[in-house]
Design a protein around this motif. Structure first.
Motif, PDB file in Angstrom:
ATOM      1  N   ALA A 138     -26.641  32.277 -46.872  1.00  0.00           N
ATOM      2  CA  ALA A 138     -27.725  32.200 -47.984  1.00  0.00           C
ATOM      3  C   ALA A 138     -27.338  32.553 -49.325  1.00  0.00           C
ATOM      4  N   LYS A 139     -26.821  34.051 -49.437  1.00  0.00           N
ATOM      5  CA  LYS A 139     -26.296  34.515 -50.558  1.00  0.00           C
ATOM      6  C   LYS A 139     -25.187  33.574 -51.397  1.00  0.00           C
ATOM      7  N   LEU A 140     -24.505  32.709 -50.374  1.00  0.00           N
ATOM      8  CA  LEU A 140     -23.683  32.036 -51.219  1.00  0.00           C
ATOM      9  C   LEU A 140     -24.154  30.634 -51.529  1.00  0.00           C
ATOM     10  N   GLY A 141     -25.343  30.439 -51.277  1.00  0.00           N
ATOM     11  CA  GLY A 141     -25.891  29.480 -51.861  1.00  0.00           C
ATOM     12  C   GLY A 141     -26.344  28.277 -50.743  1.00  0.00           C
ATOM     13  N   LEU A 142     -26.036  28.458 -49.540  1.00  0.00           N
ATOM     14  CA  LEU A 142     -26.472  27.680 -48.649  1.00  0.00           C
ATOM     15  C   LEU A 142     -27.922  27.428 -48.449  1.00  0.00           C
ATOM     16  N   ILE A 143     -28.465  26.227 -48.231  1.00  0.00           N
ATOM     17  CA  ILE A 143     -29.720  25.841 -48.113  1.00  0.00           C
ATOM     18  C   ILE A 143     -29.954  25.314 -46.580  1.00  0.00           C
ATOM     19  N   LYS A 144     -31.094  25.192 -46.135  1.00  0.00           N
ATOM     20  CA  LYS A 144     -31.413  24.683 -44.677  1.00  0.00           C
ATOM     21  C   LYS A 144     -30.685  23.254 -44.615  1.00  0.00           C
ATOM     22  N   GLN A 145     -30.211  23.131 -43.550  1.00  0.00           N
ATOM     23  CA  GLN A 145     -29.361  22.065 -43.222  1.00  0.00           C
ATOM     24  C   GLN A 145     -28.009  21.565 -43.593  1.00  0.00           C
ATOM     25  N   ASP A 146     -27.678  22.506 -44.376  1.00  0.00           N
ATOM     26  CA  ASP A 146     -26.192  22.499 -44.964  1.00  0.00           C
ATOM     27  C   ASP A 146     -25.261  22.440 -43.650  1.00  0.00           C
ATOM     28  N   ARG A 147     -24.126  22.150 -43.982  1.00  0.00           N
ATOM     29  CA  ARG A 147     -23.143  22.200 -42.865  1.00  0.00           C
ATOM     30  C   ARG A 147     -22.247  23.390 -42.890  1.00  0.00           C
ATOM     31  N   VAL A 148     -21.826  24.042 -41.734  1.00  0.00           N
ATOM     32  CA  VAL A 148     -20.692  25.078 -41.793  1.00  0.00           C
ATOM     33  C   VAL A 148     -19.921  24.418 -40.762  1.00  0.00           C
ATOM     34  N   ALA A 149     -18.611  24.622 -41.070  1.00  0.00           N
ATOM     35  CA  ALA A 149     -17.496  23.988 -40.257  1.00  0.00           C
ATOM     36  C   ALA A 149     -16.855  24.894 -39.534  1.00  0.00           C
ATOM     37  N   VAL A 150     -16.364  24.856 -38.353  1.00  0.00           N
ATOM     38  CA  VAL A 150     -15.476  25.922 -37.720  1.00  0.00           C
ATOM     39  C   VAL A 150     -14.399  25.372 -36.685  1.00  0.00           C
ATOM     40  N   MET A 151     -13.369  25.934 -36.883  1.00  0.00           N
ATOM     41  CA  MET A 151     -12.216  25.553 -36.220  1.00  0.00           C
ATOM     42  C   MET A 151     -11.708  27.050 -35.539  1.00  0.00           C
ATOM     43  N   SER A 152     -11.970  27.201 -34.427  1.00  0.00           N
ATOM     44  CA  SER A 152     -11.586  28.296 -33.723  1.00  0.00           C
ATOM     45  C   SER A 152     -11.473  28.203 -32.193  1.00  0.00           C
ATOM     46  N   ARG A 153     -10.568  28.997 -31.552  1.00  0.00           N
ATOM     47  CA  ARG A 153     -10.627  29.294 -30.255  1.00  0.00           C
ATOM     48  C   ARG A 153     -11.876  30.002 -29.799  1.00  0.00           C
ATOM     49  N   ASN A 154     -11.832  30.269 -28.446  1.00  0.00           N
ATOM     50  CA  ASN A 154     -13.296  30.945 -27.834  1.00  0.00           C
ATOM     51  C   ASN A 154     -13.110  32.520 -28.607  1.00  0.00           C
TER      52      ASN A 154
ATOM     53  N   GLU B 103      -6.834  14.597 -38.127  1.00  0.00           N
ATOM     54  CA  GLU B 103      -8.180  14.637 -37.763  1.00  0.00           C
ATOM     55  C   GLU B 103      -9.149  15.581 -38.184  1.00  0.00           C
ATOM     56  N   VAL B 104      -8.524  16.841 -38.383  1.00  0.00           N
ATOM     57  CA  VAL B 104      -9.169  17.809 -39.198  1.00  0.00           C
ATOM     58  C   VAL B 104      -9.837  17.496 -40.483  1.00  0.00           C
ATOM     59  N   GLN B 105      -8.962  16.731 -41.310  1.00  0.00           N
ATOM     60  CA  GLN B 105      -9.363  16.308 -42.331  1.00  0.00           C
ATOM     61  C   GLN B 105     -10.503  15.402 -42.507  1.00  0.00           C
ATOM     62  N   TYR B 106     -10.367  14.485 -41.503  1.00  0.00           N
ATOM     63  CA  TYR B 106     -11.389  13.433 -41.629  1.00  0.00           C
ATOM     64  C   TYR B 106     -12.748  13.930 -41.002  1.00  0.00           C
ATOM     65  N   ILE B 107     -12.847  15.028 -40.176  1.00  0.00           N
ATOM     66  CA  ILE B 107     -14.209  15.588 -39.671  1.00  0.00           C
ATOM     67  C   ILE B 107     -14.737  16.301 -40.679  1.00  0.00           C
ATOM     68  N   VAL B 108     -13.830  17.122 -41.618  1.00  0.00           N
ATOM     69  CA  VAL B 108     -14.541  17.895 -42.463  1.00  0.00           C
ATOM     70  C   VAL B 108     -14.743  16.930 -43.669  1.00  0.00           C
ATOM     71  N   ASN B 109     -14.158  15.984 -43.971  1.00  0.00           N
ATOM     72  CA  ASN B 109     -14.692  15.108 -45.080  1.00  0.00           C
ATOM     73  C   ASN B 109     -15.876  14.163 -44.713  1.00  0.00           C
ATOM     74  N   ASP B 110     -16.293  14.087 -43.460  1.00  0.00           N
ATOM     75  CA  ASP B 110     -17.113  13.356 -42.860  1.00  0.00           C
ATOM     76  C   ASP B 110     -18.643  14.129 -42.946  1.00  0.00           C
ATOM     77  N   SER B 111     -18.407  15.529 -42.504  1.00  0.00           N
ATOM     78  CA  SER B 111     -19.426  16.373 -42.299  1.00  0.00           C
ATOM     79  C   SER B 111     -19.801  16.981 -43.389  1.00  0.00           C
ATOM     80  N   LEU B 112     -19.125  17.035 -44.331  1.00  0.00           N
ATOM     81  CA  LEU B 112     -19.304  17.666 -45.748  1.00  0.00           C
ATOM     82  C   LEU B 112     -19.828  18.982 -45.789  1.00  0.00           C
ATOM     83  N   PRO B 113     -18.997  19.889 -45.138  1.00  0.00           N
ATOM     84  CA  PRO B 113     -19.675  21.283 -45.019  1.00  0.00           C
ATOM     85  C   PRO B 113     -19.175  22.169 -46.441  1.00  0.00           C
ATOM     86  N   ARG B 114     -20.186  23.040 -46.760  1.00  0.00           N
ATOM     87  CA  ARG B 114     -19.965  24.026 -47.818  1.00  0.00           C
ATOM     88  C   ARG B 114     -18.942  25.017 -47.547  1.00  0.00           C
ATOM     89  N   ILE B 115     -19.036  25.618 -46.206  1.00  0.00           N
ATOM     90  CA  ILE B 115     -18.283  26.608 -45.628  1.00  0.00           C
ATOM     91  C   ILE B 115     -17.419  26.115 -44.550  1.00  0.00           C
TER      92      ILE B 115
END
Length: 515
Positions: free
Chosen positions: A50-66, A95-107
């Protein structure tokens, strides 16, 4: 009694922090977050966003193992009203590029392991304002640890049950991943149903090693958390580590694909471990071969429960008591079914005209209930096609027996299940068609002793062109994840076709579908 229609995942985390404050919520590689600490970390991270400017329902994308951080990211979205968009760490850069550009995350949050992948495509990721690295961050990203330190653990948000909590991408028969919109209401209903089916309680300890970017592992974690149980998380699938964890941590529930169960039972030291605490193994992704089931029952007792579903929605279960390989003919036949509907879920099997099929007559499986998705992100046509008249059209063909058990006749069109991963042949075919030597291609699944199925490409080359199987496979690896790539390639002079001109996969499977 919790009212599932108004309860959110944020409320669940808050209830657990209140009722089971000091009990373990997540355990990973010797680190433990209590339920109180888990909520605090989620709030702290949501506050930082929120301090970075995100508001409700903004997307945050994550690419990580468990790891602990991926759980914290889920928690932050759940308490902050944000949307987690997960990316398979197995995906190739396009594939990563497509998902990020489709979901439009700010983070975009990623593990240090994937710095090279993200760096190679980051100039094309126009929506991303903040690149956040778990581990040592490159100079163009910030550290996850530094971000979370800026947050406050008293952060709250106005989260509603109709809000989207996550976008989980699943490949479709169109060859493009589709973002499945999952709401708090749906995930709360899912948590309640799965918890009831597992008879989970605060004393239970579930072991998860399936990747948390998948709906399966995430849903199992929600079912376990519903009544305050502990989640033991493994980074990857390691049979001996699984055996040791079950013994040392007195694990009561775990979730694996049948191929994983087989590899655990095949481990040369399996008999050295005390597995008596284990009371349930939930399996999914494929049917359990009868021979494997017999081995599992002999070693572990009556612990197996099958769940059928998709990222878009689940709703059918084959309970422990139905796993009777030594019963009568009806019991043995039932082992090939996917089970009976969840409580509160309606199931229909209909023909091409939408009319309910008679017992034993195959048709498409339709699901209806609170667990279903809201729709596909940025894809109204696919949403309209899949959600019709209030029913989720699964695309899977099935039939009922006289006792109301559901049997799969065929999987979703052209889908291959290999090691618990869903692979859609159209997506692999699109990669094949980008090879200059390929004129026509068909992708099918063939039996594989270890993985259940493996991918086979049947290819007609262009006139005068040449290519080796190794060249075809290497080409695919530049475009799609390695597990989706063909494991075998068959070259033919011509591919059989239907009168419509479409490739006839029925004939291809008959001619080339054996191992």
């Amino acid at each position: 009694m919790i009212n599932c229609s108004t309860f959110t995942l944020a409320s669940m985390l808050e209830a657990n922090a209140r009722n089971y404050a000091d009990a373990p919520a997540i355990v990973f590689e010797g680190k433990t977050l209590s339920h109180a600490q888990y909520l605090a970390q989620g709030r702290r991270l949501a506050s930082a966003w929120a301090k970075l400017g995100l508001i409700k329902q903004d997307r945050v994308a994550v690419m990580s193992r468990n790891r602990l951080e991926i759980c914290e990211i889920y928690a932050a979205s759940e308490v902050g009203g944000f949307v987690t968009a997960t990316i398979s760490f197995r995906f190739a850069p396009p594939e990563v590029q497509y998902i990020v550009n489709d979901s439009l995350p700010r983070i975009l949050i990623f593990e240090e392991e994937f710095v090279g992948v993200i760096d190679g495509i980051r100039d094309s990721l126009k929506s991303v304002e903040h690149f956040v690295c778990i581990g040592d961050a490159p100079d163009w990203a910030v550290s996850y640890h530094d971000v979370i330190l800026t947050g406050e653990d008293n952060f709250t948000a106005d989260v509603h049950e109709t809000d989207i909590c996550s976008l989980i991408y699943t490949s479709g028969t169109t060859g493009r991943p589709k973002g499945v919109m999952l709401t708090h209401r749906g995930k709360v209903a899912c948590a309640n149903s799965i918890s009831s089916l597992m008879a989970a309680g605060p004393e239970d300890r579930i072991l998860l090693m399936m990747p948390m970017f998948h709906v399966g592992a995430k849903d199992m974690s929600l079912g376990q958390s519903w009544r305050g149980g502990a989640i033991f998380l493994h980074r990857d699938f390691d049979p001996e580590l699984i055996l040791r964890t079950i013994q040392d941590e007195k694990i009561t529930i775990t979730h694996m694909a049948p191929t994983m169960i087989q590899m655990v039972l095949d481990h040369p030291r399996v008999d050295e471990y005390d597995l008596s605490s284990l009371r349930m193994i939930v399996y999914s992704a494929a049917a359990m071969p009868t021979a494997l089931l017999r081995r599992g029952l002999a070693k572990l007792g009556p612990v197996f429960l099958q769940m059928y579903g998709q990222t878009e929605g689940s709703g059918i279960v084959l309970p422990i008591e139905a796993h009777r390989p030594d019963g009568d003919e009806r019991d043995r036949r039932r082992l090939q079914s996917i089970g009976i509907p969840f409580p509160g879920v309606l199931v229909r099997i209909v023909n091409d005209d939408g009319v309910d099929c008679a017992v034993g007559e195959p048709g498409e499986i339709l699901l209806r209930g609170p667990i279903m998705m809201q729709g596909y992100w940025n894809n109204s046509s696919a949403t309209i096609e899949t959600l019709r008249d209030g029913w989720l059209h699964t695309g899977d063909m099935g039939k009922f027996d006289e006792d109301g058990y559901v049997y799969l006749v065929d999987r979703k069109k052209d889908m291959i299940v290999s090691g618990g991963e869903n692979i859609y042949s159209r997506e692999v075919e699109e990669a094949l068609y980008q090879h200059d030597a390929v004129a026509n291609a068909a992708v099918i699944g063939v039996p594989d002793e270890k993985w259940g199925e493996s991918v086979r490409a049947v290819i007609q080359l262009r006139e005068g062109a040449s290519a080796a199987a190794a060249d075809i496979i290497a080409h695919c690896r530049t475009l799609i994840a390695g597990y989706k790539c063909p494991k075998s390639v068959v070259f033919v002079d011509d591919l059989p076709k239907l009168p419509s001109g479409k490739i006839n996969k029925i004939v291809i499977r008959k001619e080339h579908g054996t191992a």
